[in-house]
Design an enzyme around this catalytic site. Structure first.
Site, PDB file in Angstrom:
ATOM      1  N   ASN A   1     -38.905   2.327  11.140  1.00 16.58           N
ATOM      2  CA  ASN A   1     -38.998   1.556   9.903  1.00 16.58           C
ATOM      3  C   ASN A   1     -40.292   2.003   9.014  1.00 16.58           C
ATOM      4  OD1 ASN A   1     -37.900  -1.816  10.715  1.00 16.58           O
ATOM      5  ND2 ASN A   1     -36.819  -0.039   9.980  1.00 16.58           N
ATOM      6  N   HIS A  27     -35.612  -9.485   2.186  1.00 20.58           N
ATOM      7  CA  HIS A  27     -36.824  -9.721   3.442  1.00 20.58           C
ATOM      8  C   HIS A  27     -37.364 -11.043   3.194  1.00 20.58           C
ATOM      9  CE1 HIS A  27     -35.924  -5.618   4.584  1.00 20.58           C
ATOM     10  NE2 HIS A  27     -36.663  -5.300   3.681  1.00 20.58           N
ATOM     11  N   ASP A  55     -30.898  -8.135  11.157  1.00 24.50           N
ATOM     12  CA  ASP A  55     -30.461  -6.933  10.552  1.00 24.50           C
ATOM     13  C   ASP A  55     -29.655  -7.469   9.354  1.00 24.50           C
ATOM     14  OD1 ASP A  55     -30.347  -4.362   9.701  1.00 24.50           O
ATOM     15  OD2 ASP A  55     -28.788  -3.875  11.129  1.00 24.50           O
TER      16      ASP A  55
HETATM   17  C1  FPP Z   1     -33.439  -5.484   8.830  1.00 27.19           C
HETATM   18  O1  FPP Z   1     -32.816  -5.836   7.444  1.00 27.19           O
HETATM   19  C2  FPP Z   1     -34.945  -6.295   8.479  1.00 27.19           C
HETATM   20  C3  FPP Z   1     -36.123  -5.656   8.646  1.00 27.19           C
HETATM   21  C4  FPP Z   1     -36.188  -4.452   8.785  1.00 27.19           C
HETATM   22  C5  FPP Z   1     -37.261  -6.559   8.604  1.00 27.19           C
HETATM   23  C6  FPP Z   1     -37.003  -8.114   9.123  1.00 27.19           C
HETATM   24  C7  FPP Z   1     -38.371  -8.829   8.461  1.00 27.19           C
HETATM   25  C8  FPP Z   1     -38.201 -10.227   8.059  1.00 27.19           C
HETATM   26  C9  FPP Z   1     -36.838 -11.070   8.360  1.00 27.19           C
HETATM   27  C10 FPP Z   1     -39.167 -10.808   7.304  1.00 27.19           C
HETATM   28  C11 FPP Z   1     -40.716 -10.967   7.941  1.00 27.19           C
HETATM   29  C12 FPP Z   1     -40.560 -11.421   9.372  1.00 27.19           C
HETATM   30  C13 FPP Z   1     -41.244 -12.242  10.097  1.00 27.19           C
HETATM   31  C14 FPP Z   1     -41.247 -12.578  11.346  1.00 27.19           C
HETATM   32  C15 FPP Z   1     -42.324 -13.244   8.997  1.00 27.19           C
HETATM   33  P1  FPP Z   1     -32.547  -4.201   6.751  1.00 27.19           P
HETATM   34  O2  FPP Z   1     -33.739  -4.073   5.615  1.00 27.19           O
HETATM   35  O3  FPP Z   1     -32.379  -3.002   7.701  1.00 27.19           O
HETATM   36  O4  FPP Z   1     -31.212  -4.561   6.032  1.00 27.19           O
HETATM   37  P2  FPP Z   1     -29.943  -3.385   5.922  1.00 27.19           P
HETATM   38  O5  FPP Z   1     -29.700  -2.947   7.185  1.00 27.19           O
HETATM   39  O6  FPP Z   1     -29.112  -4.187   5.039  1.00 27.19           O
HETATM   40  O7  FPP Z   1     -30.469  -2.266   5.017  1.00 27.19           O
END
Ligand code: FPP
Length: 250
Positions: free
Chosen positions: A71, A40, A23
């Site tokens: 999501n 990301h 996160d």
């Molecule tokens: C949460 O941060 C993250 C995600 C919803 C996506 C995770 C994906 C990756 C790390 C990249 C791809 C993964 C792989 C396995 C290749 P958020 O967007 O919720 O952050 P925030 O809470 O600060 O808004």
């Protein structure tokens, strides 16, 4: 940060299975006046570093929460960017996964993925299926309530078809209908970015899991942060409802 945390790990108490809620990508990007997608993309570097560290220290299963059922409610542009990043990363990393003997698996409502994403994912899963050093499990379009509901539906069908009796249902029955049936429960769940929530992730499977929360945003998460979490875990006593005395004879 102290740079020799790896040496401090008790090699006999390395968890078998670690699950991570990655996160903070969005906030990390915002802090840098970039769009969320940049967060990301940067998060992929953390994924690689973490996978490498996990393999090196002998973790057998690593589950990453890459995309939750919830999501899908994000703006379409962000969902598309995440899916395309996922496909690109999977394609690009299959070779490295094979070189490191890592098997790729996925849990979640995979049918809800776009056809191309689904196909590429299945291809990588097949291409890495004979690897055995570590299993990397991506949770995609996953939520625990979806998974449990799905399991209940399948069990109900079995009962309807007289293949199972209601009174025969026990905890193992439920476990066997979850997407994670083939994997042991995680001993450690890590969530980054300072949020103290489980967010519909592996609810059944984490009944006895140690929880570790760190304020580090996912794109800043590196090997040292993983070692730090494992060290913290190793310093806890897992009692599974028993007393400390009983545990000595367990
Ligand atoms: C949460 O941060 C993250 C995600 C919803 C996506 C995770 C994906 C990756 C790390 C990249 C791809 C993964 C792989 C396995 C290749 P958020 O967007 O919720 O952050 P925030 O809470 O600060 O808004």
């Amino acid at each position: 940060m102290i740079m020799n945390l790896k040496d401090k790990l008790d090699k006999n108490k390395i968890p078998n299975h670690i699950a991570i809620i990655m996160d903070g990508n969005g906030r990390w990007a915002k802090q840098r006046q970039h769009d969320r997608t940049f967060g990301h993309e940067s998060g992929v570097i953390s994924v690689k570093d973490t996978v490498e560290a996990a393999v090196e220290i002998g973790i057998k299963y690593l589950t990453l929460y890459a995309f939750s059922s919830e999501n899908w409610n994000r703006p379409k542009s962000e969902v598309d960017a995440l899916m395309s990043l996922l496909v690109r990363t999977i394609n690009h990393e299959t070779k490295t996964l094979n070189e490191n003997n890592i098997k790729l698996q996925a849990i979640g409502d995979l049918q809800s993925l776009e056809q191309q994403t689904y196909n590429e994912l299945q291809k990588a899963i097949e291409n890495t299926s004979s690897n055995s050093r570590m299993t990397l499990i991506l949770a995609l379009s996953y939520s625990s309530k979806w998974e449990i509901t799905n399991a209940v539906q399948q069990i109900a069908v079995k009962i309807k078809n007289n293949e199972l009796k209601a009174e025969e249902i026990n905890q193992d029955t439920i476990t066997s209908f979850l997407n994670t049936a083939a994997y042991p429960d995680p001993e450690l769940l890590i969530r980054t970015s300072g949020e103290f929530r489980v967010s519909n992730f592996l609810l059944w499977q984490i009944a006895y899991t140690e929880l570790y929360f760190t304020p580090v945003l996912w794109p800043d998460f590196r090997k040292e942060n993983l070692y730090e979490a494992i060290l913290d875990y190793q310093n806890r006593e897992r009692r599974f409802g028993m007393t400390s005395e009983q545990l000595l004879n367990f």
